[in-house]
Design an enzyme around this catalytic site. Sequence first.
Site, mmCIF file in Angstrom:
data_model
loop_
_atom_site.group_PDB
_atom_site.id
_atom_site.type_symbol
_atom_site.label_atom_id
_atom_site.label_comp_id
_atom_site.label_asym_id
_atom_site.label_seq_id
_atom_site.Cartn_x
_atom_site.Cartn_y
_atom_site.Cartn_z
ATOM 1 N N ASP A 43 0.871 -1.178 0.000
ATOM 2 C CA ASP A 43 0.000 0.000 0.000
ATOM 3 C C ASP A 43 0.908 1.227 0.000
ATOM 4 O O ASP A 43 2.109 1.118 0.256
ATOM 5 C CB ASP A 43 -0.862 0.001 1.274
ATOM 6 C CG ASP A 43 -2.151 0.812 1.125
ATOM 7 O OD1 ASP A 43 -3.235 0.196 1.007
ATOM 8 O OD2 ASP A 43 -2.072 2.061 1.124
ATOM 9 N N ASP A 77 3.665 1.957 -4.489
ATOM 10 C CA ASP A 77 2.676 2.714 -5.262
ATOM 11 C C ASP A 77 2.287 1.825 -6.439
ATOM 12 O O ASP A 77 3.102 1.585 -7.343
ATOM 13 C CB ASP A 77 3.285 4.038 -5.740
ATOM 14 C CG ASP A 77 2.315 4.832 -6.606
ATOM 15 O OD1 ASP A 77 1.261 4.297 -6.997
ATOM 16 O OD2 ASP A 77 2.631 5.998 -6.911
ATOM 17 N N ASN A 107 -6.192 -4.523 -6.148
ATOM 18 C CA ASN A 107 -7.370 -3.937 -5.508
ATOM 19 C C ASN A 107 -7.370 -2.417 -5.463
ATOM 20 O O ASN A 107 -8.362 -1.804 -5.084
ATOM 21 C CB ASN A 107 -7.462 -4.517 -4.085
ATOM 22 C CG ASN A 107 -8.535 -3.869 -3.251
ATOM 23 O OD1 ASN A 107 -9.716 -4.038 -3.545
ATOM 24 N ND2 ASN A 107 -8.145 -3.129 -2.226
ATOM 25 N N TYR A 141 -15.178 6.576 -13.866
ATOM 26 C CA TYR A 141 -14.937 5.453 -12.943
ATOM 27 C C TYR A 141 -15.477 4.158 -13.566
ATOM 28 O O TYR A 141 -14.773 3.145 -13.623
ATOM 29 C CB TYR A 141 -15.621 5.731 -11.602
ATOM 30 C CG TYR A 141 -15.511 4.620 -10.587
ATOM 31 C CD1 TYR A 141 -14.346 4.433 -9.839
ATOM 32 C CD2 TYR A 141 -16.573 3.743 -10.351
ATOM 33 C CE1 TYR A 141 -14.249 3.413 -8.896
ATOM 34 C CE2 TYR A 141 -16.484 2.727 -9.409
ATOM 35 C CZ TYR A 141 -15.323 2.574 -8.689
ATOM 36 O OH TYR A 141 -15.228 1.560 -7.754
ATOM 37 N N LYS A 199 -13.544 0.698 -14.706
ATOM 38 C CA LYS A 199 -13.902 -0.588 -14.081
ATOM 39 C C LYS A 199 -14.381 -1.606 -15.128
ATOM 40 O O LYS A 199 -14.209 -2.805 -14.948
ATOM 41 C CB LYS A 199 -14.949 -0.361 -12.984
ATOM 42 C CG LYS A 199 -14.400 0.391 -11.756
ATOM 43 C CD LYS A 199 -13.245 -0.360 -11.089
ATOM 44 C CE LYS A 199 -12.820 0.247 -9.772
ATOM 45 N NZ LYS A 199 -11.722 -0.483 -9.111
ATOM 46 N N ILE A 205 -20.087 -0.828 -0.353
ATOM 47 C CA ILE A 205 -19.369 -1.495 0.741
ATOM 48 C C ILE A 205 -18.894 -0.416 1.714
ATOM 49 O O ILE A 205 -18.345 0.610 1.282
ATOM 50 C CB ILE A 205 -18.127 -2.257 0.204
ATOM 51 C CG1 ILE A 205 -18.490 -3.146 -1.008
ATOM 52 C CG2 ILE A 205 -17.484 -3.086 1.314
ATOM 53 C CD1 ILE A 205 -19.472 -4.256 -0.766
ATOM 54 N N THR A 220 -16.536 1.286 3.435
ATOM 55 C CA THR A 220 -15.075 1.465 3.484
ATOM 56 C C THR A 220 -14.797 2.971 3.494
ATOM 57 O O THR A 220 -15.688 3.772 3.192
ATOM 58 C CB THR A 220 -14.384 0.860 2.242
ATOM 59 O OG1 THR A 220 -14.724 1.676 1.103
ATOM 60 C CG2 THR A 220 -14.777 -0.584 1.981
HETATM 61 N N1 LIG Z 1 -16.356 0.704 -1.247
HETATM 62 C C1 LIG Z 1 -17.175 0.483 -2.257
HETATM 63 O O1 LIG Z 1 -18.393 0.709 -2.147
HETATM 64 C C2 LIG Z 1 -16.632 -0.090 -3.560
HETATM 65 C C3 LIG Z 1 -17.568 -0.514 -4.533
HETATM 66 C C4 LIG Z 1 -17.093 -1.019 -5.737
HETATM 67 C C5 LIG Z 1 -15.729 -1.140 -5.969
HETATM 68 N N2 LIG Z 1 -14.845 -0.718 -5.011
HETATM 69 C C6 LIG Z 1 -13.412 -0.870 -5.317
HETATM 70 O O2 LIG Z 1 -12.789 -1.558 -4.253
HETATM 71 C C7 LIG Z 1 -11.383 -1.247 -4.253
HETATM 72 C C8 LIG Z 1 -10.942 -0.957 -2.832
HETATM 73 O O3 LIG Z 1 -11.638 0.183 -2.383
HETATM 74 P P1 LIG Z 1 -12.143 0.374 -0.879
HETATM 75 O O4 LIG Z 1 -13.571 0.752 -0.957
HETATM 76 O O5 LIG Z 1 -11.734 -0.756 -0.031
HETATM 77 O O6 LIG Z 1 -11.346 1.735 -0.559
HETATM 78 P P2 LIG Z 1 -10.216 2.111 0.480
HETATM 79 O O7 LIG Z 1 -9.968 3.545 0.217
HETATM 80 O O8 LIG Z 1 -10.601 1.667 1.844
HETATM 81 O O9 LIG Z 1 -8.959 1.225 0.032
HETATM 82 C C9 LIG Z 1 -8.066 1.587 -0.974
HETATM 83 C C10 LIG Z 1 -6.654 1.223 -0.519
HETATM 84 O O10 LIG Z 1 -5.760 1.471 -1.592
HETATM 85 C C11 LIG Z 1 -4.647 2.214 -1.098
HETATM 86 N N3 LIG Z 1 -4.071 2.986 -2.182
HETATM 87 C C12 LIG Z 1 -4.536 4.137 -2.727
HETATM 88 N N4 LIG Z 1 -3.731 4.530 -3.729
HETATM 89 C C13 LIG Z 1 -2.733 3.604 -3.816
HETATM 90 C C14 LIG Z 1 -1.608 3.461 -4.662
HETATM 91 N N5 LIG Z 1 -1.338 4.342 -5.646
HETATM 92 N N6 LIG Z 1 -0.812 2.385 -4.484
HETATM 93 C C15 LIG Z 1 -1.060 1.489 -3.508
HETATM 94 N N7 LIG Z 1 -2.101 1.580 -2.672
HETATM 95 C C16 LIG Z 1 -2.940 2.623 -2.829
HETATM 96 C C17 LIG Z 1 -5.225 3.062 0.020
HETATM 97 O O11 LIG Z 1 -4.216 3.541 0.900
HETATM 98 C C18 LIG Z 1 -6.186 2.069 0.663
HETATM 99 O O12 LIG Z 1 -5.529 1.250 1.613
HETATM 100 C C19 LIG Z 1 -11.213 -0.083 -5.240
HETATM 101 O O13 LIG Z 1 -10.681 -0.579 -6.459
HETATM 102 C C20 LIG Z 1 -12.629 0.416 -5.442
HETATM 103 O O14 LIG Z 1 -12.803 1.049 -6.688
HETATM 104 C C21 LIG Z 1 -15.264 -0.210 -3.820
#
Ligand SMILES: NC(=O)c1ccc[n+]([C@@H]2O[C@H](COP(=O)([O-])OP(=O)(O)OC[C@H]3O[C@@H](n4cnc5c(N)ncnc54)[C@H](O)[C@@H]3O)[C@@H](O)[C@H]2O)c1
Length: 264
Positions: A37, A55, A82, A147, A151, A180, A182
Amino acid sequence: MNRLEGKVAVVFGCATGIGRATAEEFVRQGAMVYGSDIVAEPGEIGKSYQHSVVDATDESSVTGFVEGVIAAQGRIDICFNNVGAGLQKKVSETSLAEFDHLVRMNLRSVFLGTRAVLPHMLAQQRGSIVSTSSNGGLMGRPNDPVYNATKHGVVGLMKSVAVAHAAQGVRANTVNPGPIDTPMLRGILPEGASLEDPEMTRRIVASTPAARIASAMEVAHAVVFLASDESSFVNGVALAVDGAKAAGAMLADRYRLNFDLGVS
Ligand SMILES: NC(=O)c1ccc[n+]([C@@H]2O[C@H](COP(=O)([O-])OP(=O)(O)OC[C@H]3O[C@@H](n4cnc5c(N)ncnc54)[C@H](O)[C@@H]3O)[C@@H](O)[C@H]2O)c1
């Protein structure tokens, strides 16, 4: 508790949210997990967990991380791409810099992770790549078109890797989450809004037939399935974990509710 016993997994983006829940569950299921991360200290994730600052959009950072795991373990069985970022803007409101940023975060990161592990998985003649798409990777949505485009790209990339390399033992699938709880979801709420506000939650779930917001662990369980040998013949699939959000058409009033709120 041992569905991933003996497996070596790499995870991109696992300090919070879905990535963190998945890394924790990978560890619980017996995998040796190399998480990464931009956050340096994610706190305790599990005993068989090692953290690196990476990154996921940076080529040398990703390659160096993967090569380090290969040097330590000699193989990678599971790769979970992810990392992602959201953008609640219509096409006409989106700058080119915002477009490029989203492509970088959501698609380039998945490409880099996949490209880094693929030669090793092909040499092993086995491996499972799971990438996080979205229900927005399965359908158009009004408020976050760029977005959704990225995706859809994630789904296309995984399907294409699947058809290219299935005969060589490599699988590539996506999870497609709905709403979700988060930091990312909380971060796109309008100013002053909170998930603790039942009216706000009711509006967000208005587009989700299951009528609730799910936990990150509910997505993690689907990722474990795709990562494990239990899904050995599942390849090139986009697995919706979205309370039926992408399964059918929404009623117009539900769409309108979402339009008003500005959340897809
Ligand atoms: N939360 C939702 O409702 C939802 C719905 C559909 C899809 N998603 C997808 O799920 C995935 C995870 O999202 P989440 O909701 O858990 O969000 P989150 O913000 O909790 O997690 C994202 C993580 O990625 C890390 N990150 C950000 N930029 C980075 C980089 N350049 N390199 C490495 N790490 C990096 C962040 O520090 C964090 O730990 C994403 O791809 C998001 O698009 C989320």
